[in-house]
Enzyme design. Structure first.
Site, PDB file in Angstrom:
ATOM      1  CE  LYS A  13      -1.841  -0.541   4.094  1.00  0.00           C
ATOM      2  NZ  LYS A  13      -1.436  -1.804   4.651  1.00  0.00           N
ATOM      3  NE  ARG A  88      -4.144  -0.487  10.176  1.00  0.00           N
ATOM      4  CZ  ARG A  88      -3.057  -0.257   9.446  1.00  0.00           C
ATOM      5  NH1 ARG A  88      -3.021   0.701   8.569  1.00  0.00           N
ATOM      6  NH2 ARG A  88      -2.021  -1.022   9.605  1.00  0.00           N
ATOM      7  NE  ARG A 127       8.166  -2.630   6.135  1.00  0.00           N
ATOM      8  CZ  ARG A 127       6.856  -2.384   6.138  1.00  0.00           C
ATOM      9  NH1 ARG A 127       6.246  -2.054   5.014  1.00  0.00           N
ATOM     10  NH2 ARG A 127       6.167  -2.512   7.254  1.00  0.00           N
ATOM     11  NE  ARG A 160       6.555   0.052   9.942  1.00  0.00           N
ATOM     12  CZ  ARG A 160       5.420  -0.002   9.241  1.00  0.00           C
ATOM     13  NH1 ARG A 160       5.388   0.467   8.010  1.00  0.00           N
ATOM     14  NH2 ARG A 160       4.343  -0.526   9.774  1.00  0.00           N
ATOM     15  NE  ARG A 171       2.559  -4.284  11.468  1.00  0.00           N
ATOM     16  CZ  ARG A 171       3.621  -4.246  10.659  1.00  0.00           C
ATOM     17  NH1 ARG A 171       4.751  -4.817  11.032  1.00  0.00           N
ATOM     18  NH2 ARG A 171       3.550  -3.659   9.499  1.00  0.00           N
TER      19      ARG A 171
END
Ligand code: ADP
Ligand code: ZN
Length: 222
Positions: A13, A88, A127, A160, A171
């Site tokens: 996204k 969300r 990531r 992150r 998550r």
């Protein structure tokens, strides 16, 4: 034109939001980025949001909705806005709809980035981000030229905080329970576009761009 990007953590996204902003000049509202910046600044919002981001939970709706509306109002006169990671949950989606009705606006497109969970968790764990310029890398599929150094600005890359295995699991759970139902909410409204996100970034972008171009053309001929 108002566009919403929906999809699980790691579905790309953020990357597509940035492309839409750059190529079409949309004003981008990314709630996750806003919270991360507030946490860095250690301001009031940052203090309130910190523990939710750290554990992978949703920040309370009241705070999110307040921020969204404030951003919406202060969007510097721009007509085209993209929402990355909002709404969300169903409550946010309903409240957002009421808000848009009250200002006589409508969502033009909701992109849903569809991708198997097995691929996602690998993506998130690999990531790396640049703390200075925000560039995003993936050690597996899109590594920097020199190990752990940002190609663009030379800073040392970081993970992150919430891309650690235990938090990633949370998550995904939150996503399944809270965010997945939002997809159904929009599919009833006939604005939903499903994008297979298990493809390369260029291919996804071409598809996203095609849908936005088409929407702009439709609006012109109205
Ligand atoms: P991702 O989609 O990869 O998890 P984001 O940057 O969109 O990353 O979100 C990071 C975190 O910010 C979320 O786990 C949550 O704590 C908070 N957050 C972002 N958007 C919302 C929202 N609409 N409502 C509540 N919390 C949010
Ligand atoms: Zn950088």
């Amino acid at each position: 034109m108002i566009i919403v990007l929906l999809g699980p953590p790691g579905s790309g996204k953020g990357t597509q939001a940035e492309l839409i902003r750059k190529n079409f000049g949309f004003y981008k509202i990314s709630i996750g980025d806003m919270f991360r910046e507030a946490i860095k600044r250690e301001d009031n919002i940052g203090k309130k949001a910190k523990r939710y981001l750290a554990t992978g939970k949703l920040v309370p709706d009241s705070l999110v909705l307040k921020m969204v509306k404030r951003e919406f109002v202060s969007r510097k006169g721009r007509r085209n806005i993209i929402f990355d990671g909002f709404p969300r949950n169903i409550n946010q989606a309903r409240d957002f709809n009421e808000f848009l009705n009250s200002v006589n606006k409508k969502i033009a497109l909701v992109f849903y980035f569809d991708i198997p969970f097995s691929i996602l968790s690998e993506r998130l764990l690999q990531r790396r981000i640049c703390p200075r310029c925000g560039a995003v890398y993936n050690l597996g599929t899109a590594p920097p030229i020199s190990h752990n150094i940002c190609d663009r600005c030379g800073s040392i890359l970081a993970k992150r905080e919430d891309d650690r295995a235990e938090i990633v699991k949370n998550r995904f759970q939150v996503y399944e329970k809270e965010t997945a139902p939002v997809k159904k909410f929009y599919s009833k409204k006939e604005v939903l576009v499903n994008i297979n996100s298990d493809a390369n970034e260029d291919g996804i972008w071409r598809l996203v761009k095609k849908h936005i171009d088409r929407k702009f053309n439709q609006e012109k001929t109205k």
